[in-house]
Design a protein around this motif. Structure first.
Motif, short mmCIF file in Angstrom:
data_model
loop_
_atom_site.label_atom_id
_atom_site.label_comp_id
_atom_site.label_asym_id
_atom_site.label_seq_id
_atom_site.Cartn_x
_atom_site.Cartn_y
_atom_site.Cartn_z
N LYS A 9 0.81 -1.21 0.00
CA LYS A 9 0.00 0.00 0.00
C LYS A 9 0.85 1.27 0.00
CE LYS A 9 -4.09 1.95 2.21
NZ LYS A 9 -5.12 1.75 3.25
N THR A 10 1.97 1.25 0.75
CA THR A 10 2.75 2.47 0.88
C THR A 10 4.11 2.36 0.18
OG1 THR A 10 3.84 1.81 2.94
CG2 THR A 10 1.68 2.86 3.13
N ARG A 11 4.53 3.47 -0.38
CA ARG A 11 5.82 3.52 -1.06
C ARG A 11 6.96 3.30 -0.07
NH1 ARG A 11 6.68 8.67 -4.67
NH2 ARG A 11 4.97 7.64 -5.75
N LEU A 12 6.77 3.77 1.16
CA LEU A 12 7.81 3.62 2.17
C LEU A 12 8.11 2.15 2.46
CD1 LEU A 12 9.66 5.02 4.25
CD2 LEU A 12 7.75 4.91 5.87
N ALA A 25 1.74 -0.29 -6.21
CA ALA A 25 0.84 0.03 -5.12
C ALA A 25 -0.42 -0.80 -5.26
CB ALA A 25 0.49 1.52 -5.15
N CYS A 64 -3.58 -4.76 3.63
CA CYS A 64 -4.45 -3.75 3.03
C CYS A 64 -5.47 -4.50 2.18
CB CYS A 64 -3.66 -2.75 2.20
SG CYS A 64 -2.72 -3.44 0.83
#
Length: 200
Positions: free
Chosen positions: A6-9, A31, A56
């Motif tokens: 879900k997150t780029r991090l 993503a 997610c």
């Protein structure tokens, strides 16, 4: 390898970790959210392994219904999740996932899991395997689990019946069966027992 999260991090951290391994290449990151785009990207890069964050909702949907297993049968899925119930763990393995890994696992366990999948083996995080063994068999049918989960979410019996294309009487019969199998006093008690037992 394809990384789906879900997150780029999180994706970036996983990619950086895996890039240190000489025998592992991250060919794409994506993503979670647009299953058509994810599948198209997977078809384009044709990875050996897809590491998918299924905590997610979109990640779970992609793993379970995105068509990856059907369209790319040689791509093996390693599903990452926080702390699933034994029932959810079984559900994830039912979607032809070759491996499951705790989001809290140490980095070397991810690398180990990826390598096992590439060799054609399965990988189940030891933490999850022990939890599943301790939970024992789930006496509830998939439909009973579905009805109980909706009830636990506060959905009225009539709405459950409509969503599942069942009669209200059938929904009530499922809930009565759950209460009996759980040896519970009532539905609320059945929900508590089912959760504590890892059935839902």
């Amino acid at each position: 390898m394809l990384l789906v999260g879900k997150t780029r991090l999180v994706r970036g951290a996983l990619a950086a970790l895996l890039a240190r391994e000489e025998d592992i290449d991250v060919v794409a990151e994506a993503a979670a959210g647009a299953n058509g785009d994810l599948l198209a990207r997977a078809m384009l890069c044709r990875p050996d392994v897809a590491v998918i964050d299924v905590d997610c909702e979109e990640g779970e949907e992609f793993a379970a219904g995105g068509g990856l297993a059907a369209r790319l049968p040689d791509c093996r899925m390693l599903l990452m999740m926080a702390s699933p119930s034994p029932e959810r763990l079984r559900r994830m393995l039912d979607v032809r996932a070759a491996g499951v890994l705790s989001m809290n696992a140490p980095a070397d366990r991810l690398v180990h899991g990826v390598r096992k999948l590439v060799r054609g083996q399965r990988f189940i995080d030891p933490e999850f395997a022990l939890a599943a063994l301790d939970a024992g068999d789930n006496p509830l049918t998939p439909r009973e689990v579905e009805v109980l989960r909706m009830t636990a979410d506060g959905m009225p019996t009539g709405e459950i019946a409509e969503r599942l294309s069942l009669s209200v009487a059938t929904v009530r019969n499922h809930l009565a069966a759950v209460t009996r199998k759980a040896q519970a006093r009532n539905r609320i008690d059945a929900i508590r027992i089912a959760r504590e037992s890892g059935w839902v």
